[in-house]
Design an enzyme around this catalytic site. Structure first.
Site, PDB file in Angstrom:
ATOM      1  N   GLY A  10      12.127 -47.259  22.840  1.00 16.25           N
ATOM      2  CA  GLY A  10      12.401 -47.631  24.230  1.00 16.25           C
ATOM      3  C   GLY A  10      12.362 -49.141  24.296  1.00 16.25           C
ATOM      4  N   ALA A  11      13.504 -49.738  24.656  1.00 16.95           N
ATOM      5  CA  ALA A  11      13.580 -51.206  24.680  1.00 16.95           C
ATOM      6  C   ALA A  11      13.901 -51.689  26.094  1.00 16.95           C
ATOM      7  CB  ALA A  11      14.633 -51.690  23.684  1.00 16.95           C
ATOM      8  N   ILE A  14       9.255 -52.308  29.651  1.00 19.77           N
ATOM      9  CA  ILE A  14       7.983 -52.338  28.918  1.00 19.77           C
ATOM     10  C   ILE A  14       8.241 -52.626  27.434  1.00 19.77           C
ATOM     11  CG2 ILE A  14       5.862 -51.094  28.312  1.00 19.77           C
ATOM     12  CD1 ILE A  14       6.195 -49.411  30.811  1.00 19.77           C
ATOM     13  N   GLY A  15       9.281 -51.999  26.870  1.00 20.37           N
ATOM     14  CA  GLY A  15       9.564 -52.183  25.445  1.00 20.37           C
ATOM     15  C   GLY A  15       9.795 -53.651  25.104  1.00 20.37           C
ATOM     16  N   ARG A  83       9.808 -44.531  37.556  1.00 13.72           N
ATOM     17  CA  ARG A  83      10.013 -44.005  38.915  1.00 13.72           C
ATOM     18  C   ARG A  83      10.577 -45.057  39.862  1.00 13.72           C
ATOM     19  NH1 ARG A  83       3.975 -43.401  41.416  1.00 13.72           N
ATOM     20  NH2 ARG A  83       2.929 -44.896  40.044  1.00 13.72           N
ATOM     21  N   ILE A 119       3.483 -44.223  26.444  1.00 11.69           N
ATOM     22  CA  ILE A 119       3.340 -44.843  27.776  1.00 11.69           C
ATOM     23  C   ILE A 119       4.184 -44.084  28.805  1.00 11.69           C
ATOM     24  CG2 ILE A 119       3.586 -46.989  29.092  1.00 11.69           C
ATOM     25  CD1 ILE A 119       3.258 -48.610  26.630  1.00 11.69           C
ATOM     26  N   THR A 120       5.167 -43.350  28.341  1.00 16.67           N
ATOM     27  CA  THR A 120       6.101 -42.659  29.233  1.00 16.67           C
ATOM     28  C   THR A 120       5.357 -41.701  30.180  1.00 16.67           C
ATOM     29  OG1 THR A 120       7.809 -42.792  27.539  1.00 16.67           O
ATOM     30  CG2 THR A 120       8.144 -41.158  29.270  1.00 16.67           C
ATOM     31  N   ASN A 121       5.759 -41.701  31.427  1.00 14.24           N
ATOM     32  CA  ASN A 121       5.141 -40.855  32.460  1.00 14.24           C
ATOM     33  C   ASN A 121       5.900 -39.553  32.684  1.00 14.24           C
ATOM     34  OD1 ASN A 121       2.776 -42.154  33.468  1.00 14.24           O
ATOM     35  ND2 ASN A 121       4.099 -43.809  34.215  1.00 14.24           N
ATOM     36  N   HIS A 176      -3.630 -39.803  34.576  1.00 16.36           N
ATOM     37  CA  HIS A 176      -3.000 -41.036  35.068  1.00 16.36           C
ATOM     38  C   HIS A 176      -2.118 -40.665  36.260  1.00 16.36           C
ATOM     39  CE1 HIS A 176      -1.441 -45.051  34.953  1.00 16.36           C
ATOM     40  NE2 HIS A 176      -0.231 -44.707  34.564  1.00 16.36           N
TER      41      HIS A 176
HETATM   42  N1  APR Z   1      15.536 -42.356  23.362  1.00 17.88           N
HETATM   43  C1  APR Z   1      15.265 -43.690  23.330  1.00 17.88           C
HETATM   44  N2  APR Z   1      15.277 -44.474  24.424  1.00 17.88           N
HETATM   45  C2  APR Z   1      15.588 -43.894  25.589  1.00 17.88           C
HETATM   46  C3  APR Z   1      15.873 -42.523  25.711  1.00 17.88           C
HETATM   47  C4  APR Z   1      15.853 -41.744  24.514  1.00 17.88           C
HETATM   48  N3  APR Z   1      16.123 -40.445  24.533  1.00 17.88           N
HETATM   49  N4  APR Z   1      16.139 -42.255  27.010  1.00 17.88           N
HETATM   50  C5  APR Z   1      16.005 -43.407  27.684  1.00 17.88           C
HETATM   51  N5  APR Z   1      15.679 -44.410  26.825  1.00 17.88           N
HETATM   52  C6  APR Z   1      15.452 -45.824  27.105  1.00 17.88           C
HETATM   53  C7  APR Z   1      16.372 -46.402  28.162  1.00 17.88           C
HETATM   54  O1  APR Z   1      17.646 -46.704  27.611  1.00 17.88           O
HETATM   55  C8  APR Z   1      15.600 -47.647  28.589  1.00 17.88           C
HETATM   56  O2  APR Z   1      15.995 -48.796  27.870  1.00 17.88           O
HETATM   57  O3  APR Z   1      14.153 -46.016  27.615  1.00 17.88           O
HETATM   58  C9  APR Z   1      14.147 -47.306  28.235  1.00 17.88           C
HETATM   59  C10 APR Z   1      13.223 -47.251  29.432  1.00 17.88           C
HETATM   60  O4  APR Z   1      13.144 -48.529  29.962  1.00 17.88           O
HETATM   61  P1  APR Z   1      13.048 -48.824  31.527  1.00 17.88           P
HETATM   62  O5  APR Z   1      14.023 -47.960  32.258  1.00 17.88           O
HETATM   63  O6  APR Z   1      13.106 -50.294  31.707  1.00 17.88           O
HETATM   64  O7  APR Z   1      11.581 -48.258  31.891  1.00 17.88           O
HETATM   65  P2  APR Z   1      10.160 -48.968  31.688  1.00 17.88           P
HETATM   66  O8  APR Z   1       9.810 -49.747  32.908  1.00 17.88           O
HETATM   67  O9  APR Z   1      10.139 -49.659  30.374  1.00 17.88           O
HETATM   68  O10 APR Z   1       9.215 -47.682  31.679  1.00 17.88           O
HETATM   69  C11 APR Z   1       9.320 -46.707  30.664  1.00 17.88           C
HETATM   70  O11 APR Z   1       7.022 -46.041  30.884  1.00 17.88           O
HETATM   71  O12 APR Z   1       5.395 -46.520  32.466  1.00 17.88           O
HETATM   72  C12 APR Z   1       6.348 -45.599  32.043  1.00 17.88           C
HETATM   73  O13 APR Z   1       6.996 -44.543  34.098  1.00 17.88           O
HETATM   74  C13 APR Z   1       7.420 -45.408  33.078  1.00 17.88           C
HETATM   75  O14 APR Z   1       8.323 -43.448  32.072  1.00 17.88           O
HETATM   76  C14 APR Z   1       8.534 -44.842  32.247  1.00 17.88           C
HETATM   77  C15 APR Z   1       8.364 -45.562  30.914  1.00 17.88           C
END
Ligand code: APR
Length: 320
Positions: A10-11, A14-15, A83, A119-121, A176
């Site tokens: 996940g980039a 947060i990534g 969210r 970290i994902t919710n 959480h």
């Molecule tokens: N595999 C890899 N990456 C994925 C996939 C997948 N199957 N599906 C989505 N992603 C990537 C998206 O392309 C995006 O770049 O995950 C990333 C999520 O980043 P953001 O939308 O910016 O979310 P972020 O604020 O980083 O939060 C991620 O952490 O705190 C929790 O609730 C929050 O569940 C959320 C997660």
């Protein structure tokens, strides 16, 4: 000795922040993985280009191929959706459960010896699902929540008391979510427990109750302000603290969503508890004693997590 390898699955917000922090702290070489083409590559290059000015070494690679995470020492998972205002973390369950399946399989195939921080919710259910899908040992798969919730509690307490955040220790247990359990009795300012500070007249019970509620609503407060996503600086910093504890065998005492079987009266559930993190992963779950009121709050939180786990099993029959 080769640098440790840190894979960020996940980039997104947060990534990217995780990658930047890992770079500045020189924790190791970083691989950013995402399904979005260009995003991990762009962020990796941007961070690498900050190296000369900041003065760090390390390699930074962005990828859409799980093969590039091969042999990672640590995987931090933020893949999925965050969210939006008005949503609870639980509203993300269906979408993010599918994401955990592909991430779990990717980690199992390419980085089975990693320490995995989710970290994902909704966190407690997603870390459970990730452990199930990946098949990694439970002590090597952990969720980041308690460090963040405790950091928010510590920040609010430092504002109330007008003292350094460094001298405030606080403790948040349970799931959480809205039922998380900030434990005033085990939280201190300069070693003095919060109930004693109320008795000393440094604050009031009403103010403390308001701070506890603000802690519970801490994530929603940020979502309400940002409107387009959820918090990322504090979540990333909290996960890096956990990763560093593992990589440097620090034996840190940190509240995490860990698999608990036996302690706190639980019979196999991921939920926020105090743990010791060292080179073996979760080396210990600290079996603290709760009083009647705390136990009632913790039980409610445990029930909420169990409900989410059941919902996951209802969606994906391989988890049942
Ligand atoms: N595999 C890899 N990456 C994925 C996939 C997948 N199957 N599906 C989505 N992603 C990537 C998206 O392309 C995006 O770049 O995950 C990333 C999520 O980043 P953001 O939308 O910016 O979310 P972020 O604020 O980083 O939060 C991620 O952490 O705190 C929790 O609730 C929050 O569940 C959320 C997660």
């Amino acid at each position: 000795m080769a640098r440790p390898k840190i894979a960020l699955i996940g980039a997104g917000q947060i990534g990217g922040t995780l990658a930047h922090l890992a770079a500045i702290k020189e924790l190791g070489d970083v691989v950013l993985f995402d399904i979005a083409e260009g995003t991990p590559q762009g962020k990796a290059l941007d961070i690498a280009e900050s190296g000369p000015a900041e003065g760090f070494d390390g390699s930074f690679k962005g990828t859409n191929d799980y093969a590039d995470i091969a042999g990672a020492d640590v995987c931090i998972v933020t893949a999925g959706v965050p969210r939006k205002p008005g949503m609870s973390r639980d509203d993300l369950l269906g979408i993010n459960l599918k994401v955990m399946k592909s991430v779990g399989e990717g980690i199992a195939a390419h980085a089975p010896d990693a320490f995995v921080i989710c970290i994902t919710n909704p966190l407690d259910a997603m870390v459970w699902a990730l452990q199930q899908f990946s098949g990694l040992p439970a002590q090597k798969v952990v969720g980041m929540a308690g460090v963040l919730d405790s950091a928010r509690f510590r920040h609010f307490l430092s504002l109330e008391f007008g003292v350094s955040m460094r001298d405030v220790n606080a403790f948040v247990l349970g799931g959480h979510g809205d039922t998380m359990v900030p434990l005033a009795r085990y939280s201190t300012v300069g070693g003095i427990p919060l109930p004693d500070l109320v008795q000393m007249g440094w604050t009031t019970q009403e103010k403390l109750d308001a701070i506890i509620q603000r802690t519970r609503d801490g994530g929603a407060e940020i979502v309400g302000l940002l409107k387009t996503g959820s918090a990322f600086y504090a979540p990333a910093t909290s996960a890096i603290e956990m990763a560093e504890a593992y990589l440097k065998d620090q034996k840190r005492v940190l509240p995490c969503a860990a698999y608990v079987k036996g302690a706190l009266g639980l019979d196999g559930l991921y939920v926020g508890v105090p743990t010791v993190i060292g080179a073996k992963g979760i080396e210990k779950v600290i079996d603290i004693k709760l009083n009647k009121d705390e136990q009632a709050m913790f039980d409610k939180s445990v029930d909420a997590v169990k409900g989410l786990v059941e919902a996951c099993k209802g969606i994906d029959s391989t988890l049942a």
